[in-house]
Design a protein around this motif. Structure first.
Motif, mmCIF file in Angstrom:
data_model
loop_
_atom_site.group_PDB
_atom_site.id
_atom_site.type_symbol
_atom_site.label_atom_id
_atom_site.label_comp_id
_atom_site.label_asym_id
_atom_site.label_seq_id
_atom_site.Cartn_x
_atom_site.Cartn_y
_atom_site.Cartn_z
ATOM 1 N N ASN A 112 0.836 -1.204 0.000
ATOM 2 C CA ASN A 112 0.000 0.000 0.000
ATOM 3 C C ASN A 112 0.871 1.254 0.000
ATOM 4 O O ASN A 112 2.068 1.189 0.240
ATOM 5 C CB ASN A 112 -0.924 0.007 1.236
ATOM 6 C CG ASN A 112 -0.148 -0.004 2.536
ATOM 7 O OD1 ASN A 112 0.699 0.858 2.776
ATOM 8 N ND2 ASN A 112 -0.410 -0.988 3.375
ATOM 9 N N ALA A 113 0.211 2.372 -0.272
ATOM 10 C CA ALA A 113 0.814 3.686 -0.063
ATOM 11 C C ALA A 113 0.310 4.172 1.281
ATOM 12 O O ALA A 113 -0.860 3.966 1.615
ATOM 13 C CB ALA A 113 0.381 4.644 -1.164
ATOM 14 N N ALA A 114 1.183 4.785 2.060
ATOM 15 C CA ALA A 114 0.779 5.207 3.403
ATOM 16 C C ALA A 114 1.440 6.518 3.768
ATOM 17 O O ALA A 114 2.465 6.911 3.197
ATOM 18 C CB ALA A 114 1.152 4.136 4.425
ATOM 19 N N GLY A 115 0.852 7.192 4.740
ATOM 20 C CA GLY A 115 1.437 8.404 5.278
ATOM 21 C C GLY A 115 2.366 8.045 6.425
ATOM 22 O O GLY A 115 2.043 7.194 7.258
ATOM 23 N N GLY A 116 3.521 8.704 6.500
ATOM 24 C CA GLY A 116 4.453 8.450 7.588
ATOM 25 C C GLY A 116 4.003 9.191 8.847
ATOM 26 O O GLY A 116 3.733 10.395 8.800
ATOM 27 N N TYR A 192 -8.345 12.649 4.465
ATOM 28 C CA TYR A 192 -7.114 12.389 5.217
ATOM 29 C C TYR A 192 -7.361 12.744 6.681
ATOM 30 O O TYR A 192 -8.383 13.340 7.030
ATOM 31 C CB TYR A 192 -5.954 13.208 4.645
ATOM 32 C CG TYR A 192 -5.463 12.696 3.305
ATOM 33 C CD1 TYR A 192 -4.914 11.425 3.181
ATOM 34 C CD2 TYR A 192 -5.550 13.490 2.165
ATOM 35 C CE1 TYR A 192 -4.459 10.950 1.956
ATOM 36 C CE2 TYR A 192 -5.105 13.025 0.935
ATOM 37 C CZ TYR A 192 -4.564 11.755 0.840
ATOM 38 O OH TYR A 192 -4.130 11.293 -0.368
ATOM 39 N N GLU A 193 -6.398 12.398 7.510
ATOM 40 C CA GLU A 193 -6.517 12.626 8.941
ATOM 41 C C GLU A 193 -6.274 14.109 9.246
ATOM 42 O O GLU A 193 -5.638 14.821 8.468
ATOM 43 C CB GLU A 193 -5.477 11.774 9.688
ATOM 44 C CG GLU A 193 -5.542 10.282 9.374
ATOM 45 C CD GLU A 193 -5.009 9.917 7.989
ATOM 46 O OE1 GLU A 193 -4.146 10.646 7.457
ATOM 47 O OE2 GLU A 193 -5.478 8.901 7.427
ATOM 48 N N THR A 194 -6.723 14.538 10.407
ATOM 49 C CA THR A 194 -6.366 15.878 10.886
ATOM 50 C C THR A 194 -5.025 15.780 11.613
ATOM 51 O O THR A 194 -4.634 14.691 12.064
ATOM 52 C CB THR A 194 -7.418 16.425 11.872
ATOM 53 O OG1 THR A 194 -7.428 15.571 13.026
ATOM 54 C CG2 THR A 194 -8.800 16.469 11.248
ATOM 55 N N ALA A 208 2.699 4.442 10.647
ATOM 56 C CA ALA A 208 2.204 4.831 9.326
ATOM 57 C C ALA A 208 0.688 4.730 9.348
ATOM 58 O O ALA A 208 0.113 3.994 10.158
ATOM 59 C CB ALA A 208 2.788 3.934 8.244
ATOM 60 N N VAL A 209 0.062 5.473 8.441
ATOM 61 C CA VAL A 209 -1.405 5.470 8.383
ATOM 62 C C VAL A 209 -1.857 5.344 6.937
ATOM 63 O O VAL A 209 -1.247 5.910 6.031
ATOM 64 C CB VAL A 209 -1.985 6.748 9.051
ATOM 65 C CG1 VAL A 209 -1.524 8.014 8.343
ATOM 66 C CG2 VAL A 209 -3.501 6.709 9.128
ATOM 67 N N GLY A 210 -2.913 4.541 6.728
ATOM 68 C CA GLY A 210 -3.438 4.364 5.381
ATOM 69 C C GLY A 210 -4.878 3.894 5.418
ATOM 70 O O GLY A 210 -5.443 3.692 6.505
ATOM 71 N N MET A 211 -5.446 3.705 4.230
ATOM 72 C CA MET A 211 -6.889 3.412 4.133
ATOM 73 C C MET A 211 -7.173 2.014 3.600
ATOM 74 O O MET A 211 -8.253 1.788 3.041
ATOM 75 C CB MET A 211 -7.556 4.466 3.242
ATOM 76 C CG MET A 211 -7.352 5.898 3.718
ATOM 77 S SD MET A 211 -8.051 7.091 2.582
ATOM 78 C CE MET A 211 -7.308 8.613 3.175
ATOM 79 N N ILE A 233 5.945 4.862 1.854
ATOM 80 C CA ILE A 233 5.604 6.125 2.521
ATOM 81 C C ILE A 233 5.606 7.234 1.467
ATOM 82 O O ILE A 233 6.661 7.672 1.015
ATOM 83 C CB ILE A 233 6.611 6.451 3.659
ATOM 84 C CG1 ILE A 233 6.709 5.285 4.659
ATOM 85 C CG2 ILE A 233 6.231 7.761 4.358
ATOM 86 C CD1 ILE A 233 5.429 4.944 5.397
ATOM 87 N N THR A 234 4.400 7.636 1.054
ATOM 88 C CA THR A 234 4.281 8.611 -0.040
ATOM 89 C C THR A 234 4.262 10.048 0.462
ATOM 90 O O THR A 234 4.401 10.985 -0.335
ATOM 91 C CB THR A 234 2.984 8.358 -0.837
ATOM 92 O OG1 THR A 234 1.906 8.280 0.094
ATOM 93 C CG2 THR A 234 3.081 7.079 -1.643
ATOM 94 N N ASN A 235 4.053 10.213 1.756
ATOM 95 C CA ASN A 235 3.965 11.573 2.326
ATOM 96 C C ASN A 235 4.107 11.459 3.828
ATOM 97 O O ASN A 235 3.866 10.403 4.401
ATOM 98 C CB ASN A 235 2.600 12.203 1.995
ATOM 99 C CG ASN A 235 1.446 11.351 2.518
ATOM 100 O OD1 ASN A 235 1.101 10.335 1.918
ATOM 101 N ND2 ASN A 235 0.881 11.745 3.638
HETATM 102 N N1 HPA Z 1 -3.213 9.115 5.210
HETATM 103 C C1 HPA Z 1 -4.026 8.096 4.873
HETATM 104 N N2 HPA Z 1 -3.824 7.342 3.803
HETATM 105 C C2 HPA Z 1 -2.763 7.612 3.031
HETATM 106 C C3 HPA Z 1 -1.879 8.658 3.332
HETATM 107 C C4 HPA Z 1 -2.115 9.452 4.478
HETATM 108 O O1 HPA Z 1 -1.390 10.404 4.816
HETATM 109 N N3 HPA Z 1 -0.921 8.650 2.356
HETATM 110 C C5 HPA Z 1 -1.225 7.635 1.514
HETATM 111 N N4 HPA Z 1 -2.338 6.994 1.921
#
Ligand code: HPA
Length: 273
Positions: A112-116, A192-194, A208-211, A233-235
């Motif tokens: 997956n792609a996730a936020g760090g 996205y999260e706050t 990390a956080v993702g959906m 970690i895309t962001n």
């Molecule tokens: N938050 C949730 N899902 C994501 C994020 C994120 O920052 N980046 C990629 N998927």
């Protein structure tokens, strides 16, 4: 119709289309879809053709199975997955995992792609998922349990297979890649999260956080399919950099780092037992 019958119908349909029985199943998240292009003698099967499968609508997700040989191993890949935020039932998100098990797959690789969330991480890093926090407010095992699929109360102490993790570490080290490790928190989305949520999640132990990923991992634990899972970690998550978040940027970084992530995953596939 029971869930088991739907799984059997989908598995039978796929068996009739597959060139050979798959040993490994992969779910290719954002940025990893390109791995399907490396599959030899590839056969593509759109989800819309598969009985009891929903349509995948997320951007950057192709919406098909691709079967064939990857690194010499018979694999079945999902090029694109189903997300809870798309409106799918949790049972529909779990179904492909159970179909993999019915087809005889011996392991499941989730990406997956996730936020760090961890400040030690950088954009473009890869993270081995060692555990998860289910913050989606839903569970794919809710509702009547079919014992033929798995137990009513499913142990979650070892969802992410330690032997597979060790292989991933060794392959990453061999490629000179710094493989981060940590806990993935599954968030429902699609917003996205706050920043306050991200601070809370860090306190809770998330790296990390993702959906995605969490429902599939739960379904795999339930039916006894060993899981290896990795995030790109895309962001950095909301509030960590002063920058705002956008889906376009996530896909851009995923595409940029995609080839390196794909090479890592392909070599791991070659090394899996
Ligand atoms: N938050 C949730 N899902 C994501 C994020 C994120 O920052 N980046 C990629 N998927």
């Amino acid at each position: 119709m029971t869930e088991s019958q739907k799984i059997q119908a989908a598995a039978e349909f796929l068996r009739s289309r597959l060139p050979e029985a798959p040993e490994l199943a992969l779910v290719l998240g954002s940025g990893l879809g390109g791995l399907a292009e490396q599959i030899e003698n590839a056969v593509s099967i759109p989800y819309r053709d598969v009985p009891y499968f929903p349509l995948s609508t997320a951007p950057g997700h192709a919406g098909q199975f691709v079967a064939g040989r990857l690194a010499g191993r018979p694999v079945l890949c999902m090029q694109g997955r189903f997300h809870y935020y798309e409106g799918h039932e949790m049972s529909a998100i779990a179904r492909p995992v159970r179909v993999f098990k019915a087809l005889g797959c011996r392991a499941l690789v989730l990406t997956n792609a996730a936020g760090g969330v961890n400040y030690d991480f950088q954009v473009g890093d890869f993270m081995l998922i060692t555990d998860h926090i289910n913050f989606m407010g839903a569970n794919p095992l809710r509702g009547e349990n079919e014992e033929a699929i798995g137990p009513r109360f499913c142990d979650m102490s070892r969802v992410y297979d330690t032997g597979l993790q060790e292989i991933a570490r060794q392959v990453a080290a061999g490629q000179g890649l710094n493989l981060q490790e940590g806990v993935y928190l599954g968030y429902m989305g699609p917003s996205y999260e706050t920043p306050a949520e991200i601070r809370a999640f860090r306190t809770l132990g998330a790296d990390a956080v993702g959906m995605s990923t969490v429902p599939e991992a739960i379904a795999a634990a339930h039916c006894g399919l060993p899981v290896l899972a990795m995030s790109l970690i895309t962001n950095m998550a909301a509030g960590m950099t002063g920058k705002r978040l956008s889906g376009e940027e996530v896909i851009e970084i995923a595409n940029q780092r995609g080839p390196v992530f794909q090479k890592l995953v392909a070599e791991i596939v070659a090394a899996l037992p």
